[in-house]
Write a protein that holds these residues in place. Structure first.
Motif, PDB file in Angstrom:
ATOM      1  N   ARG A   1       0.829  -1.212   0.000  1.00  0.00           N
ATOM      2  CA  ARG A   1       0.000   0.000   0.000  1.00  0.00           C
ATOM      3  C   ARG A   1       0.862   1.260   0.000  1.00  0.00           C
ATOM      4  NH1 ARG A   1      -2.623  -3.116   4.087  1.00  0.00           N
ATOM      5  NH2 ARG A   1      -4.536  -4.083   3.285  1.00  0.00           N
TER       6      ARG A   1
ATOM      7  N   THR B   1       1.240   3.706  -3.251  1.00  0.00           N
ATOM      8  CA  THR B   1       0.734   5.064  -3.092  1.00  0.00           C
ATOM      9  C   THR B   1       1.799   6.085  -3.477  1.00  0.00           C
ATOM     10  OG1 THR B   1      -0.780   4.378  -1.337  1.00  0.00           O
ATOM     11  CG2 THR B   1      -0.261   6.719  -1.454  1.00  0.00           C
TER      12      THR B   1
ATOM     13  N   ASN C   1     -10.988   1.234  -2.612  1.00  0.00           N
ATOM     14  CA  ASN C   1      -9.829   1.998  -2.140  1.00  0.00           C
ATOM     15  C   ASN C   1     -10.035   2.636  -0.782  1.00  0.00           C
ATOM     16  OD1 ASN C   1      -7.974   1.690  -4.323  1.00  0.00           O
ATOM     17  ND2 ASN C   1      -9.292   2.998  -5.555  1.00  0.00           N
TER      18      ASN C   1
ATOM     19  N   ARG D   1      -7.244   2.236   1.580  1.00  0.00           N
ATOM     20  CA  ARG D   1      -5.901   2.629   1.165  1.00  0.00           C
ATOM     21  C   ARG D   1      -5.537   3.987   1.744  1.00  0.00           C
ATOM     22  NH1 ARG D   1      -3.252   0.494  -2.612  1.00  0.00           N
ATOM     23  NH2 ARG D   1      -2.326   2.476  -3.157  1.00  0.00           N
TER      24      ARG D   1
ATOM     25  N   PRO E   1      -3.192   3.473  -6.584  1.00  0.00           N
ATOM     26  CA  PRO E   1      -1.801   3.802  -6.862  1.00  0.00           C
ATOM     27  C   PRO E   1      -1.666   4.492  -8.203  1.00  0.00           C
ATOM     28  CG  PRO E   1      -2.201   1.466  -7.215  1.00  0.00           C
ATOM     29  CD  PRO E   1      -3.440   2.034  -6.583  1.00  0.00           C
TER      30      PRO E   1
END
Length: 219
Positions: free
Chosen positions: A62, A66, A199, A202, A208
């Motif tokens: 993650r 990101t 998401n 996240r 991403p």
């Protein structure tokens, strides 16, 4: 790359250095070191072992994804639950650790191009619904098959239907059908709502970034 096994890292190092268009910039034994090195070197791709010590492999996926790093997760055995979890975390690739050197090198090249690459052997076992643990109440997500969950995770990464079809070895019509079923079962209106739903866990609530290739490819 990041893995707690020095022997496995040696093997990856040998494989990556055999490819003239790949440059190995750093390796780490745990997630905290991996994040520090990623900040320093900003690689295109990170290879992450599924049993990475520290905050855990999925959290590392993650955080790296990101930040714009494409991540390929390497699993000891590989289950459909592991694959779905990896995609939901933002991984662009998922393979068992026994993947051949040639296939792994090609996967690195592919994810830099913006593709998603998955272990073909696992894709044949994605059509059974998820079974909740004993005593747990069924949720809309547990009524989805693992393949439908994988499709939803790829939608959340911003992939088109044609890209999802190529990644999961499906027709575009089948992908469209899976998305329709997922939206209905989750009570969502469109793929934008689906991406937000997937998401939600996240960091920053965003998929991403999908960045293009910039030679040489760094790992």
């Amino acid at each position: 790359m990041c893995d707690d096994s020095e022997v496995f890292r040696f093997g990856l190092r040998t494989v990556l250095r055999s490819a003239p268009d790949l440059v190995l910039v750093a390796e780490a034994p745990d997630s905290s070191r991996a994040l520090a090195l990623a900040d320093e070197h900003v690689p295109h791709v990170a290879l992450v072992g599924h049993d990475t010590p520290g905050n855990g492999a999925l959290q590392l996926v993650r955080e790296l994804s990101t930040g714009g790093v494409k991540v390929i997760l390497l699993s000891e055995t590989g289950t459909r639950a592991d694959l779905v979890a990896a995609l939901t975390a933002g991984a662009c690739g998922f393979y068992v650790r026994s993947v051949s050197p040639a296939r792994l090198v090609e996967a690195v090249r592919a994810v830099v191009r913006g593709e998603t690459r998955l272990d073909e052997h696992l894709l044949n076992n994605l059509d059974e619904p998820t079974v909740p643990a004993t005593g747990e109440r069924p949720t809309p997500e547990t009524r989805l098959t693992a393949r439908q969950q994988a499709v939803a995770a790829l939608v959340a990464q911003g992939l088109t239907n044609s890209e999802i079809a190529a990644s999961l070895h499906l027709s575009q019509a089948t992908v469209k059908g899976h998305i329709t079923v997922v939206l209905r079962r989750l009570g969502l209106r469109d793929r934008t709502q689906l991406a937000i739903h997937v998401n939600r866990g996240r960091p920053g609530g965003r998929p991403p970034p999908r960045v293009g290739p910039a030679p040489p490819m760094t790992v």
